[in-house]
Design a protein around this motif. Structure first.
Motif, PDB file in Angstrom:
ATOM      1  N   GLN A 124       0.828  -1.447   0.235  1.00 34.84           N
ATOM      2  CA  GLN A 124       0.120   0.416   0.271  1.00 34.84           C
ATOM      3  C   GLN A 124       0.907   1.091  -0.226  1.00 34.84           C
ATOM      4  OE1 GLN A 124      -3.431   0.404  -0.289  1.00 34.84           O
ATOM      5  NE2 GLN A 124      -3.929  -1.997   0.085  1.00 34.84           N
ATOM      6  N   MET A 125       2.480   1.303   0.911  1.00 32.39           N
ATOM      7  CA  MET A 125       2.911   2.291   0.632  1.00 32.39           C
ATOM      8  C   MET A 125       3.471   2.869  -0.815  1.00 32.39           C
ATOM      9  SD  MET A 125       4.116   1.866   4.497  1.00 32.39           S
ATOM     10  CE  MET A 125       5.077   3.618   4.228  1.00 32.39           C
ATOM     11  N   VAL A 126       3.891   1.349  -0.876  1.00 30.60           N
ATOM     12  CA  VAL A 126       4.888   1.579  -2.355  1.00 30.60           C
ATOM     13  C   VAL A 126       3.873   2.023  -3.522  1.00 30.60           C
ATOM     14  CG1 VAL A 126       5.355   0.529  -4.371  1.00 30.60           C
ATOM     15  CG2 VAL A 126       5.892  -0.018  -1.539  1.00 30.60           C
ATOM     16  N   ASP A 168      12.475 -10.729   1.409  1.00 29.20           N
ATOM     17  CA  ASP A 168      11.795 -11.071   0.082  1.00 29.20           C
ATOM     18  C   ASP A 168      10.933 -11.063   0.748  1.00 29.20           C
ATOM     19  OD1 ASP A 168      14.276 -11.280  -0.219  1.00 29.20           O
ATOM     20  OD2 ASP A 168      14.736 -13.387  -0.538  1.00 29.20           O
ATOM     21  N   GLN A 169       9.463 -11.284   2.146  1.00 32.15           N
ATOM     22  CA  GLN A 169       8.542 -12.023   2.515  1.00 32.15           C
ATOM     23  C   GLN A 169       7.787 -10.687   2.430  1.00 32.15           C
ATOM     24  OE1 GLN A 169       9.378 -15.550   4.897  1.00 32.15           O
ATOM     25  NE2 GLN A 169       7.097 -15.807   4.483  1.00 32.15           N
ATOM     26  N   ILE A 170       8.126  -9.452   2.750  1.00 33.64           N
ATOM     27  CA  ILE A 170       7.810  -8.723   3.093  1.00 33.64           C
ATOM     28  C   ILE A 170       7.540  -7.544   1.719  1.00 33.64           C
ATOM     29  CG2 ILE A 170       7.712  -6.173   4.432  1.00 33.64           C
ATOM     30  CD1 ILE A 170       9.189  -7.790   6.541  1.00 33.64           C
ATOM     31  N   PHE A 171       8.899  -7.928   1.045  1.00 29.19           N
ATOM     32  CA  PHE A 171       8.667  -6.923  -0.496  1.00 29.19           C
ATOM     33  C   PHE A 171       8.581  -8.038  -1.427  1.00 29.19           C
ATOM     34  CE2 PHE A 171      11.427  -4.786   2.916  1.00 29.19           C
ATOM     35  CZ  PHE A 171      10.416  -3.505   2.864  1.00 29.19           C
ATOM     36  N   ASP A 172       7.945  -8.480  -1.929  1.00 26.67           N
ATOM     37  CA  ASP A 172       7.656 -10.209  -2.720  1.00 26.67           C
ATOM     38  C   ASP A 172       7.069  -9.207  -3.289  1.00 26.67           C
ATOM     39  OD1 ASP A 172       7.524 -12.100  -3.860  1.00 26.67           O
ATOM     40  OD2 ASP A 172       5.328 -12.665  -2.984  1.00 26.67           O
ATOM     41  N   GLY A 173       7.609  -8.971  -4.410  1.00 30.60           N
ATOM     42  CA  GLY A 173       7.343  -8.448  -6.322  1.00 30.60           C
ATOM     43  C   GLY A 173       7.656  -6.664  -6.012  1.00 30.60           C
ATOM     44  N   MET A 174       8.716  -6.951  -5.127  1.00 31.57           N
ATOM     45  CA  MET A 174       9.225  -4.934  -5.168  1.00 31.57           C
ATOM     46  C   MET A 174      10.876  -5.285  -4.950  1.00 31.57           C
ATOM     47  SD  MET A 174       6.348  -3.899  -2.020  1.00 31.57           S
ATOM     48  CE  MET A 174       5.990  -5.005  -1.793  1.00 31.57           C
ATOM     49  N   ASP A 175      10.977  -5.724  -6.715  1.00 30.20           N
ATOM     50  CA  ASP A 175      12.159  -6.517  -5.669  1.00 30.20           C
ATOM     51  C   ASP A 175      13.427  -5.156  -6.452  1.00 30.20           C
ATOM     52  OD1 ASP A 175      11.197  -8.869  -7.161  1.00 30.20           O
ATOM     53  OD2 ASP A 175      11.819  -8.802  -8.778  1.00 30.20           O
ATOM     54  N   SER A 176      13.719  -4.020  -6.712  1.00 29.35           N
ATOM     55  CA  SER A 176      14.236  -2.790  -6.444  1.00 29.35           C
ATOM     56  C   SER A 176      14.416  -2.748  -4.327  1.00 29.35           C
ATOM     57  CB  SER A 176      14.194  -1.378  -7.190  1.00 29.35           C
ATOM     58  OG  SER A 176      15.218  -1.111  -6.734  1.00 29.35           O
ATOM     59  N   LEU A 177      13.172  -1.850  -4.392  1.00 25.60           N
ATOM     60  CA  LEU A 177      13.106  -1.880  -2.973  1.00 25.60           C
ATOM     61  C   LEU A 177      13.817  -3.053  -1.745  1.00 25.60           C
ATOM     62  CD1 LEU A 177      12.156   0.767  -0.459  1.00 25.60           C
ATOM     63  CD2 LEU A 177       9.473  -1.435  -1.033  1.00 25.60           C
ATOM     64  N   ARG A 178      13.527  -3.941  -2.379  1.00 25.58           N
ATOM     65  CA  ARG A 178      13.640  -5.227  -1.701  1.00 25.58           C
ATOM     66  C   ARG A 178      15.415  -5.583  -1.374  1.00 25.58           C
ATOM     67  NH1 ARG A 178      13.117 -10.435  -4.801  1.00 25.58           N
ATOM     68  NH2 ARG A 178      14.855  -9.289  -5.616  1.00 25.58           N
ATOM     69  N   ASP A 179      16.059  -5.324  -2.197  1.00 26.31           N
ATOM     70  CA  ASP A 179      17.328  -5.766  -2.421  1.00 26.31           C
ATOM     71  C   ASP A 179      18.070  -4.438  -1.501  1.00 26.31           C
ATOM     72  OD1 ASP A 179      16.974  -7.608  -3.968  1.00 26.31           O
ATOM     73  OD2 ASP A 179      17.185  -6.557  -6.063  1.00 26.31           O
ATOM     74  N   GLN A 180      17.443  -3.443  -1.386  1.00 28.09           N
ATOM     75  CA  GLN A 180      18.144  -2.056  -1.065  1.00 28.09           C
ATOM     76  C   GLN A 180      17.868  -2.256   0.199  1.00 28.09           C
ATOM     77  OE1 GLN A 180      15.961   1.645  -2.308  1.00 28.09           O
ATOM     78  NE2 GLN A 180      17.087   2.827  -1.461  1.00 28.09           N
ATOM     79  N   ASN A 206      22.603  -5.512  -7.605  1.00 26.30           N
ATOM     80  CA  ASN A 206      23.058  -4.804  -7.985  1.00 26.30           C
ATOM     81  C   ASN A 206      23.654  -3.432  -6.626  1.00 26.30           C
ATOM     82  OD1 ASN A 206      24.165  -5.458 -10.041  1.00 26.30           O
ATOM     83  ND2 ASN A 206      22.273  -4.148 -10.721  1.00 26.30           N
ATOM     84  N   HIS A 207      22.392  -3.928  -5.556  1.00 23.88           N
ATOM     85  CA  HIS A 207      22.740  -2.770  -4.117  1.00 23.88           C
ATOM     86  C   HIS A 207      24.078  -3.159  -3.066  1.00 23.88           C
ATOM     87  CE1 HIS A 207      19.346  -0.242  -4.710  1.00 23.88           C
ATOM     88  NE2 HIS A 207      18.595  -1.633  -5.064  1.00 23.88           N
ATOM     89  N   CYS A 208      23.883  -4.560  -3.665  1.00 29.80           N
ATOM     90  CA  CYS A 208      25.152  -5.242  -2.855  1.00 29.80           C
ATOM     91  C   CYS A 208      26.707  -5.410  -3.246  1.00 29.80           C
ATOM     92  CB  CYS A 208      24.823  -6.765  -1.775  1.00 29.80           C
ATOM     93  SG  CYS A 208      23.256  -6.749  -1.038  1.00 29.80           S
ATOM     94  N   ILE A 209      26.700  -4.575  -3.837  1.00 30.86           N
ATOM     95  CA  ILE A 209      28.009  -4.807  -4.926  1.00 30.86           C
ATOM     96  C   ILE A 209      29.380  -4.365  -3.699  1.00 30.86           C
ATOM     97  CG2 ILE A 209      29.678  -4.225  -6.578  1.00 30.86           C
ATOM     98  CD1 ILE A 209      27.126  -3.769  -8.381  1.00 30.86           C
ATOM     99  N   GLU A 210      29.277  -3.707  -3.283  1.00 32.98           N
ATOM    100  CA  GLU A 210      30.156  -2.755  -1.950  1.00 32.98           C
ATOM    101  C   GLU A 210      30.182  -4.058  -0.802  1.00 32.98           C
ATOM    102  OE1 GLU A 210      31.107   0.487   0.982  1.00 32.98           O
ATOM    103  OE2 GLU A 210      29.426   0.735  -0.733  1.00 32.98           O
TER     104      GLU A 210
END
Length: 642
Positions: free
Chosen positions: A219-221, A293-305, A359-363
């Motif tokens: 909903q917030m997204v 993964d479960q909270i942000f399922d379907g929100m890939d970029s936000l999940r990884d960030q 990509n968010h975890c490259i460092e």
């Protein structure tokens, strides 16, 4: 006559046709006149009907417009009613009935969409403002609910809960400094156990709560509050993860902190760090990824960030300790902990690659890989330091009894430990080149052995007694050979190397016999004796073989003195290996006892027939054999007198 008749007939027919045509034309004109009259009448009628038609069409259109207006009004009133009901649910908040609250938000969004696409309505602008304000308030309450729910169920994991998720071999035992049953196994066996170990991912947030958090996040997204959602999640979960690690014992240490520590304390911290790394990656980070993964399922970029930022500081704290160790001053004793650290980083590489694959975890990935390389490099440099330290070791530790030098046992134990890490070492060598890793390990071992032997040669020159020099070298080379034969180093160094070293041991044993016993054996030789070698006395003052009584007496006295000195001195020397000790005694006895028996048999009667024979013949062959059994036992002078 006939032609004329024909012409007359044709003329009559033509006249008849003309008459018919004239009649037809008259009829046509009459019909046109009649039709023209009809057309005029119809036009007049149409003119008369037109006002009536226009009034009828207007009435029909008015009816249609009224219907449309009534329907539109009905829809608008429905939207107003929907907004009123939704507003009531929004004001109650999401806590009591989240599903109903989310339904109200969706209803408000449908109202916004309706009036956005019908801006021609007179009041659509005001309604849109009012609905958007209500929707913003609803999303704000949703954010509060998300934050509250996440905060309530985000608690640091107690160490005992984490330990329960570990395989038995890694669970801490009641004995301090030990883990499970790992202490009873060799390093290689322990590594094999780890390869098949099963870890249970801890439950960081109750499963029943995760779908609610997922709905709230969605909903917030949808409301465009993605960044606020990200900050809320990061600011809630990151401190909890860090607190879990602190409870476990993780702390941030700098290179200076590491340098100031005593080795025992540092070694313990390194052992703990290895344990913490395994728990962090295989349990805590894996659990955190599962939650994300479960909270942000379907929100890939936000999940990884979110996952990258939640774990960033925890990963940094863990890796910084590894970097501090890798950059600290090198020393031989650090090699094995460096290999342990390199080993755990290699072990965790697949999990790190999977968990931090975005990509968010490259460092994070690059930091972990960099530490692995740095540890390998420091370990390799420590090999070189160790080899050089062995060759240049100048310790003044005196080994007075010629036994195995502490340096020898230290180096051999060091090499044995190295072979416990054989598979790790091969991986480490491959970090820097593609050459045969087994050949590199064999070369490294050979160089260390050569460095040790060179150092032992130098240390052997400290002895004033050349016999002790040979005994010292014999003991130490024998210890090296025996240790290699009983270890995996034998397969790398090869049988040829072992055989060469065994010959060197024998050479030193032979040299010892020559240096120690050549002089005393000269007392038992018969210089100038007759070829017949007769054993009995042939004259009053001259024994068999042509030695005078005085010479024989002097020989016995010299033998007694020299043997007693040898016994006194060499009983204090040590040959620690029982098999080698017995072998060396036997080798001496095989030379000494036959020579003594022969000399005693030949010249003993000459002394026994004179005065005070016990003054000269102080030992029997049995005495000598018994006393030889006391050689190399490391006895003190007082023990010998007793």
């Amino acid at each position: 006559m006939g032609v004329q008749q024909a012409m007359e007939a044709l003329s009559e027919r033509a006249s008849s046709i003309r008459e018919s045509l004239q009649k037809s034309e008259t009829i046509t004109d009459n019909m046109v006149s009649i039709l023209g009259s009809f057309d005029h009448r119809l036009s007049a009628l149409e003119t008369a009907m037109r006002p009536t038609q226009i009034r009828t069409h207007s009435i029909r259109r008015a009816h249609e417009n009224i219907d449309k207006t009534l329907k539109a009004a009905e829809v608008i009133l429905g939207k107003f009613d929907l907004t009123r009901k939704a507003e009531a649910k929004i004001l109650r908040g999401p806590h009591e009935d989240l599903e109903s609250y989310l339904e109200a938000i969706n209803q408000l969004r449908s109202v916004v969409r309706f009036f956005s696409s019908n801006k021609s309505f007179k009041s659509s602008g005001g309604i849109l403002n009012q609905t958007n304000t209500l929707l913003a308030k609803a999303i704000s309450k949703l954010e509060d609910e998300f934050r509250q729910l996440l905060t309530n169920y985000s608690k640091p994991v107690e160490p005992d809960r984490l330990f329960d998720c570990l395989p038995n071999s890694l669970r801490p035992s009641s004995e301090p400094g030990h883990q499970g049953d790992a202490s009873s196994k060799s390093h290689a066996e322990h590594q094999k156990c780890l390869a098949t170990a099963v870890y249970k991912t801890p439950t960081l947030i109750p499963p029943r709560v995760l779908p609610l958090l997922h709905e709230l996040a969605q909903q917030m997204v949808q409301a465009g509050n993605q960044q606020q959602l990200f900050r809320t999640y990061r600011d809630t979960r990151a401190p909890v993860l860090e607190q879990s690690l602190r409870k476990l014992g993780v702390e941030r240490l700098t290179k200076d902190d590491v340098q100031k520590m005593q080795w025992e304390a540092l070694e313990a911290k390194i052992g703990n760090w290895i344990h913490y790394m395994r728990i962090a990656v295989k349990l805590l980070f894996t659990g955190e990824k599962k939650v994300c993964d479960q909270i942000f399922d379907g929100m890939d970029s936000l999940r990884d960030q979110c996952f990258a930022d939640v774990t960033a500081n925890s990963v940094s704290v863990l890796l910084s300790f590894g970097e501090a160790i890798a950059k600290s001053k090198r020393s031989p004793e650090k090699l094995f902990v460096l290999l342990d650290m390199y080993e755990i980083m290699r072990e965790l590489q697949p999990e790190i690659g999977t968990l931090f694959g975005s990509n968010h975890c490259i460092e994070t990935r690059e930091s972990a890989l960099s530490l692995t390389k740095r540890l390998a490099q420091t370990a390799q440099e420590t090999f070189g330091d160790f080899e050089e330290a062995v060759e240049k070791d100048a310790t003044k530790t005196a080994v007075l009894d010629g036994t195995v030098h502490p340096l020898t046992s230290y180096v051999i134990n060091y090499v044995k430990f190295l072979f416990d890490y054989q598979s790790t070492l091969k991986q480490l060598f491959q970090e820097f080149n593609d050459a045969d890793s087994e050949a590199q390990l064999a070369s490294l071992t050979s160089r260390i052995m050569l460095a040790l032997q060179n150092n032992l040669d130098g240390k052997s020159k400290q002895y004033k007694d050349p016999a002790l020099t040979q005994l010292f070298l014999m003991n130490n080379i024998h210890y090296i050979v025996r240790s290699v034969r009983r270890s995996e180093a034998k397969d790398l160094l090869g049988d040829d190397w072992v055989q060469i070293q065994r010959r060197i041991v024998q050479q030193h044993a032979n040299q010892y016999k020559r240096v120690s016993w050549a002089k005393i054996l000269q007392c038992l030789t018969v210089q100038g004796s007759s070829p017949s070698g007769g054993g009995g006395p042939v004259g009053g003052d001259v024994g068999g073989g042509g030695l005078s009584r005085a010479v024989v007496k002097d020989r016995f006295k010299t033998f007694n003195t020299q043997f007693e000195e040898l016994h006194q001195r060499q009983s204090q020397w040590t040959v620690p290996d029982s098999e080698l000790r017995e072998s060396l005694r036997l080798a001496v006895a095989e030379v000494l006892l036959p020579a003594f028996r022969s000399f005693l048999r030949r010249y003993g009667p000459m002394i026994e027939n004179g005065k005070n024979p016990q003054k000269y013949i102080r030992f029997t062959p049995e005495d000598l054999e018994r006393m030889l059994g006391e050689f190399f036992e490391s006895k003190t002078w007082n023990e010998q007198k007793r």
